[in-house]
Each structure stands twice: as structure tokens, then as C-alpha cells.
Write an enzyme that holds these catalytic residues in place. Structure first.
Site: not given
Length: 307
Positions: A132, A253
Site C-alpha cells: 500500500h 512509497h
């Protein structure tokens, strides 16, 4: 005060709290964008992953021995619901192979060091785990705030008119959580064409601020000034991202692995030499925002209305 560069969701146990017998917020379902390579069997529906996203609670106390040495950041408190907003990615088989190769390279660079690497691609039992991009810090809502927050955030998402989008990976980095209790090995991602990541982050921060929760990637005055000075040099590399103090593109990220100890400066230098060329063609698509409150997950589709 230095700019905090990382806020990764903690382990699944960090989001287990509150009275589980209470009725959860209304769920919104969305489809998962298909991967580039399709197997002969059809993929599981996205709602299936939401139903089985949390592991079984083994202890009500903070017992690091049950979680690879991890310590709970948000303690169990009656009436408190650990909350996290994020974009979820279930990698395809081919994508998992590429990501596993990157983790293998990290392990080779850390060979012989005291740093023990834990992969986030699979569970201890070998089941694939979702990856995620965080849109919030791990925060806490009170029981009476859950439904009002969901209603407010869903309304904001509807008005924002954010369409599904794709992004690509950029570079490998190692960053800590806010408490510096864990270090994560992450793939930085590029800003999508229409600045969707920043737009969703601002929606999340504004919605949570209404309920007294801190923002993710808060920019200090000093960091904002530095960002403005450098924005003219890297705007082209970020696509259409806005060169403003609210641009958090450099921080988005996807975490691949974690460790309890920080790698040394020499080890970080070694990580910079890892070959990421195979990931250059990797395109990651998102078509919904996930909201996890306690163990309950709601999916809010990204939709773009025709003007």
C-alpha cells in the site's frame, strides 16, 4: 524541527481496538484494477480481501514475541479505534517475482550484518499480503467519531472528483517510522500525471484534522522553503506535480520489507547500488481509497464525473 519523512502503517495488530461487537461503518466496495498478466483463473473480488484483511488476535497485551519483535504503537483502549487511510495494491504473480528479486538483493547487501530483514510480500504462513501507499498516519478515532468521519470523508471524495490513476516506481530507500522502532525498505513512487497522490493526501489530512488528528507528511516552514528552492529543478521529473509547499511527492512509497535495527551508513550506500531496472516498466493502478477503522475496512471508489 526536522521534516518527518515517513509514516508507514504499523502491523495489523496496531489497527485492532475498540468494541468489536459494535456495528462497523457502512462499507463501499470497489473493483481491483486488473494486472497486466492474467492467469487462467479469475482474480478474487476486492471485497474478499477486505473481509480477511486482519489476522486473528492472539493477545490483548503488547507482546512483541508474537509479532517478530514489533512493539505496538497504538495501545488497546476501550472506545478507541486505530484508523488508517491508504491505497492498496495486490501485486500479480509476475510483479511479486520482481519484488522478491529486489528483496533478495537487499538481503545480499545486508549479508553478515546484524540487520534481520522481514518481507512484507507474504505472511508467515505464505499467504500473499497486500502492499500500500499510506494517505494517513496511524491515528485514533473515538467510537462516536467513526460514522461522522466516514460520512465527511466520503463527501469530500465525491466532491474532489479524483479519477483512477497509475503510478510507477522510482527508487529504493530505507526510512523509519515516526517512533524509530522499525526501519522500512521502500520503493518510492513517481507523481501521477494529474497529481492524484497529493490531492488524496490533502483530502485525508483535512478530513482527519476536523477530528483532531495529525496530518501525514506535515511540512515545516524550513522544509517548505527548501522545497520551493528545489522545485524548479525537479518539476519536470515529477510530471504535472505542483511546485508548492504542499507537494509531498518525494515521500510517497510502497514498503517491501522491514527490520528492527537501522542499517549502517555503509549498508545504506550498498542499497543504493541495487539494480531496479526490471521495475521500470512496472505500472501500478489504483481505483479506490481504503479506510481501515479497527478491523473494519471500507473501500471508496475513485470516480471522475463528466463535466
Amino acid at each position: 524541527m526536522a521534516l518527518v519523512q515517513y509514516s508507514e502503517s504499523e502491523s495489523e495488530s496496531d489497527f485492532e481496538s475498540g468494541n468489536e461487537s459494535q456495528r462497523p461503518p457502512t462499507k463501499r466496495l470497489c473493483t481491483t484494477k486488473p494486472s497486466r498478466d492474467r492467469s487462467l483463473l479469475p482474480p478474487l473480488p476486492a471485497a474478499f480481501h477486505d473481509l480477511y484483511a486482519s489476522s486473528t488476535r492472539v493477545s490483548v497485551r503488547d507482546d512483541p514475541s508474537l509479532h517478530g519483535g514489533r512493539k505496538r504503537v497504538i495501545p488497546h483502549v476501550e472506545g478507541n479505534w486505530p484508523t488508517h487511510l491508504y491505497l492498496e495494491w495486490y501485486a500479480s504473480k509476475a510483479e511479486l517475482t520482481l519484488l522478491s528479486e529486489v528483496i533478495q538483493q537487499i538481503q545480499e547487501k545486508l549479508h553478515g550484518s546484524r540487520t534481520k530483514l522481514h518481507s512484507l510480500l507474504h505472511s508467515d504462513l505464505g499467504a500473499q499480503l497486500p502492499l500500500h501507499i499510506s494517505l494517513s498516519r496511524p491515528v485514533v478515532l473515538r467510537t462516536e467519531q467513526r460514522q461522522p468521519f466516514m460520512e465527511a470523508f466520503e463527501a469530500a471524495m465525491k466532491d474532489a472528483n479524483v479519477a483512477p490513476f497509475d503510478t510507477t516506481t522510482d527508487s529504493l530507500d530505507c526510512v523509519s517510522n515516526y517512533e524509530q522502532t522499525r526501519w522500512f525498505y521502500v520503493l518510492r513512487v513517481r507523481c501521477p500525471d494529474h497529481d492524484e497522490l497529493n490531492r488524496l493526501l490533502r483530502l485525508s489530512n483535512r478530513a482527519l484534522a476536523r477530528f483532531g488528528q495529525p496530518p501525514l507528511y506535515e511540512v515545516t516552514a524550513a522544509a517548505a522553503a527548501a522545497a520551493l528552492l528545489s522545485s524548479s529543478r525537479d518539476t519536470a521529473a515529477k510530471g504535472n506535480c505542483k511546485p508548492a509547499e504542499t507537494d509531498s511527492s518525494r515521500y510517497f512509497h510502497i514498503s517491501l520489507a522491514w527490520s528492527l535495527t537501522e542499517p549502517s551508513a555503509a549498508e545504506k550506500k550498498q542499497l543504493a547500488s541495487i539494480d531496479l531496472r526490471k521495475l521500470q516498466a512496472l505500472t501500478i493502478g489504483f481505483d479506490c481509497v481504503k479506510v481501515k477503522i479497527g478491523n473494519h475496512i471500507s473501500s471508496i471508489p475513485l470516480t471522475s464525473r463528466v463535466p
